[in-house]
Design an enzyme around this catalytic site. Sequence first.
Site, PDB file in Angstrom:
ATOM      1  CB  SER A 136      -0.863   0.012   1.269  1.00  0.00           C
ATOM      2  OG  SER A 136      -1.443   1.282   1.470  1.00  0.00           O
ATOM      3  CE1 TYR A 149      -4.172  -2.162   5.310  1.00  0.00           C
ATOM      4  CE2 TYR A 149      -3.383   0.040   4.733  1.00  0.00           C
ATOM      5  CZ  TYR A 149      -3.872  -1.198   4.354  1.00  0.00           C
ATOM      6  OH  TYR A 149      -4.051  -1.487   3.019  1.00  0.00           O
TER       7      TYR A 149
HETATM    8  N1  LIG Z   1      -8.973  -0.978  -1.185  1.00  0.00           N
HETATM    9  C1  LIG Z   1      -7.951  -0.146  -1.042  1.00  0.00           C
HETATM   10  O1  LIG Z   1      -8.107   1.091  -1.108  1.00  0.00           O
HETATM   11  C2  LIG Z   1      -6.558  -0.679  -0.831  1.00  0.00           C
HETATM   12  C3  LIG Z   1      -5.475   0.203  -0.940  1.00  0.00           C
HETATM   13  C4  LIG Z   1      -4.186  -0.280  -0.757  1.00  0.00           C
HETATM   14  C5  LIG Z   1      -3.976  -1.611  -0.462  1.00  0.00           C
HETATM   15  N2  LIG Z   1      -5.046  -2.436  -0.347  1.00  0.00           N
HETATM   16  C6  LIG Z   1      -4.763  -3.847  -0.021  1.00  0.00           C
HETATM   17  O2  LIG Z   1      -5.301  -4.683  -1.029  1.00  0.00           O
HETATM   18  C7  LIG Z   1      -5.699  -5.922  -0.447  1.00  0.00           C
HETATM   19  C8  LIG Z   1      -7.149  -6.228  -0.828  1.00  0.00           C
HETATM   20  O3  LIG Z   1      -7.962  -5.166  -0.392  1.00  0.00           O
HETATM   21  P1  LIG Z   1      -9.506  -5.044  -0.782  1.00  0.00           P
HETATM   22  O4  LIG Z   1      -9.823  -3.602  -0.709  1.00  0.00           O
HETATM   23  O5  LIG Z   1      -9.798  -5.797  -1.994  1.00  0.00           O
HETATM   24  O6  LIG Z   1     -10.148  -5.774   0.527  1.00  0.00           O
HETATM   25  P2  LIG Z   1     -11.530  -6.547   0.764  1.00  0.00           P
HETATM   26  O7  LIG Z   1     -11.827  -6.391   2.229  1.00  0.00           O
HETATM   27  O8  LIG Z   1     -12.546  -6.125  -0.241  1.00  0.00           O
HETATM   28  O9  LIG Z   1     -11.110  -8.060   0.476  1.00  0.00           O
HETATM   29  C9  LIG Z   1     -10.186  -8.743   1.289  1.00  0.00           C
HETATM   30  C10 LIG Z   1     -10.482 -10.223   1.222  1.00  0.00           C
HETATM   31  O10 LIG Z   1      -9.539 -10.898   2.081  1.00  0.00           O
HETATM   32  C11 LIG Z   1     -10.235 -11.882   2.831  1.00  0.00           C
HETATM   33  N3  LIG Z   1      -9.531 -12.157   4.080  1.00  0.00           N
HETATM   34  C12 LIG Z   1      -9.396 -11.344   5.150  1.00  0.00           C
HETATM   35  N4  LIG Z   1      -8.732 -11.971   6.115  1.00  0.00           N
HETATM   36  C13 LIG Z   1      -8.417 -13.205   5.659  1.00  0.00           C
HETATM   37  C14 LIG Z   1      -7.731 -14.315   6.196  1.00  0.00           C
HETATM   38  N5  LIG Z   1      -7.256 -14.305   7.443  1.00  0.00           N
HETATM   39  N6  LIG Z   1      -7.573 -15.415   5.439  1.00  0.00           N
HETATM   40  C15 LIG Z   1      -8.079 -15.472   4.167  1.00  0.00           C
HETATM   41  N7  LIG Z   1      -8.775 -14.447   3.609  1.00  0.00           N
HETATM   42  C16 LIG Z   1      -8.927 -13.327   4.346  1.00  0.00           C
HETATM   43  C17 LIG Z   1     -11.608 -11.272   3.073  1.00  0.00           C
HETATM   44  O11 LIG Z   1     -12.597 -12.258   3.402  1.00  0.00           O
HETATM   45  C18 LIG Z   1     -11.887 -10.597   1.741  1.00  0.00           C
HETATM   46  O12 LIG Z   1     -12.539 -11.468   0.839  1.00  0.00           O
HETATM   47  C19 LIG Z   1      -5.452  -5.802   1.053  1.00  0.00           C
HETATM   48  O13 LIG Z   1      -4.204  -6.389   1.367  1.00  0.00           O
HETATM   49  C20 LIG Z   1      -5.396  -4.302   1.282  1.00  0.00           C
HETATM   50  O14 LIG Z   1      -4.607  -3.955   2.392  1.00  0.00           O
HETATM   51  C21 LIG Z   1      -6.331  -2.021  -0.519  1.00  0.00           C
END
Ligand SMILES: NC(=O)c1ccc[n+]([C@@H]2O[C@H](COP(=O)([O-])OP(=O)(O)OC[C@H]3O[C@@H](n4cnc5c(N)ncnc54)[C@H](O)[C@@H]3O)[C@@H](O)[C@H]2O)c1
Length: 252
Positions: A136, A149
């Site tokens: 991120s 985070y």
């Molecule tokens: N959305 C954003 O703005 C953003 C920005 C930067 C980085 N990210 C990173 O991208 C990644 C995905 O984010 P997103 O926005 O798609 O999130 P999201 O919450 O939509 O999806 C995350 C998925 O991970 C699964 N998950 C959570 N804990 C788990 C575990 N212990 N074991 C297996 N599965 C698990 C959840 O059930 C979910 O389906 C994350 O690592 C997040 O930190 C997101």
Amino acid sequence: MNVQTVLITGGASGIGLAMVRKFAAEGNHVFFIDTNHLEGTKLQFEAHEKGHQVKFLEGSIASFAEVEQLIHQIPEKIHVLINNAGISHIGKVETTSEDDFDRLFQVNVKGMFNCIKAALPKLKENGGGSILNMCSVAATIGIPDRFAYSMTKGAALSMTLSVARDYVQDGIRCNCLSPGRVHTPFVDGFLAKNYPGQEKEMYDKLAATQPIGRMGTPEEIAELAYFISSEAGSFITGANFNIDGGFMGLKM
Ligand SMILES: NC(=O)c1ccc[n+]([C@@H]2O[C@H](COP(=O)([O-])OP(=O)(O)OC[C@H]3O[C@@H](n4cnc5c(N)ncnc54)[C@H](O)[C@@H]3O)[C@@H](O)[C@H]2O)c1
């Protein structure tokens, strides 16, 4: 690319879901680990309807024993591992409990380590491959109220560089993506929980922090993940890619 076996964590929602759809639509064998039974089952069903090869492995990345057992169910060598699953937390040092701290590290850092460790034998069996970690912009810039985070994403960045160095001789590439804000359930859940009744106003404010004037889409992140993980990305290792609508590069 040739048909590859791809393992994606957190594939049931947001960015991971877009990645599962993208890699499957390109004809690959996709396995995804997620804790969300309902959404995971739905996605597997949707993929099968389209004739895509997708298998949902239900479980948590937080436990090494569980991850090892899930990866054991993959009958093939692994070409691509994408460590996407992650959880968020809002808070400074004073508003982060010991439990919050442990939970964030257990999933975002130890979960990533668990998957790399358990998948390495199958990547080596393949004679190499690609590992892509979800980092991120929070790893390299101070974002307010994201203490735990941001630290986990800093660790994900260091893990990427360390793994890239240690396994370069094995033909394993390791990189990470650093998105800015991407519109996923992760963001909607954050707004609903922290700004009830002000979701629209806060959404617009968060969107405007990207110089490009909007949030990214999960599909845009999946396209870059696909490029890096495929043959097209074969000269890329030890790299961190900002994909953030100019957030890091065009600071005012
Ligand atoms: N959305 C954003 O703005 C953003 C920005 C930067 C980085 N990210 C990173 O991208 C990644 C995905 O984010 P997103 O926005 O798609 O999130 P999201 O919450 O939509 O999806 C995350 C998925 O991970 C699964 N998950 C959570 N804990 C788990 C575990 N212990 N074991 C297996 N599965 C698990 C959840 O059930 C979910 O389906 C994350 O690592 C997040 O930190 C997101």
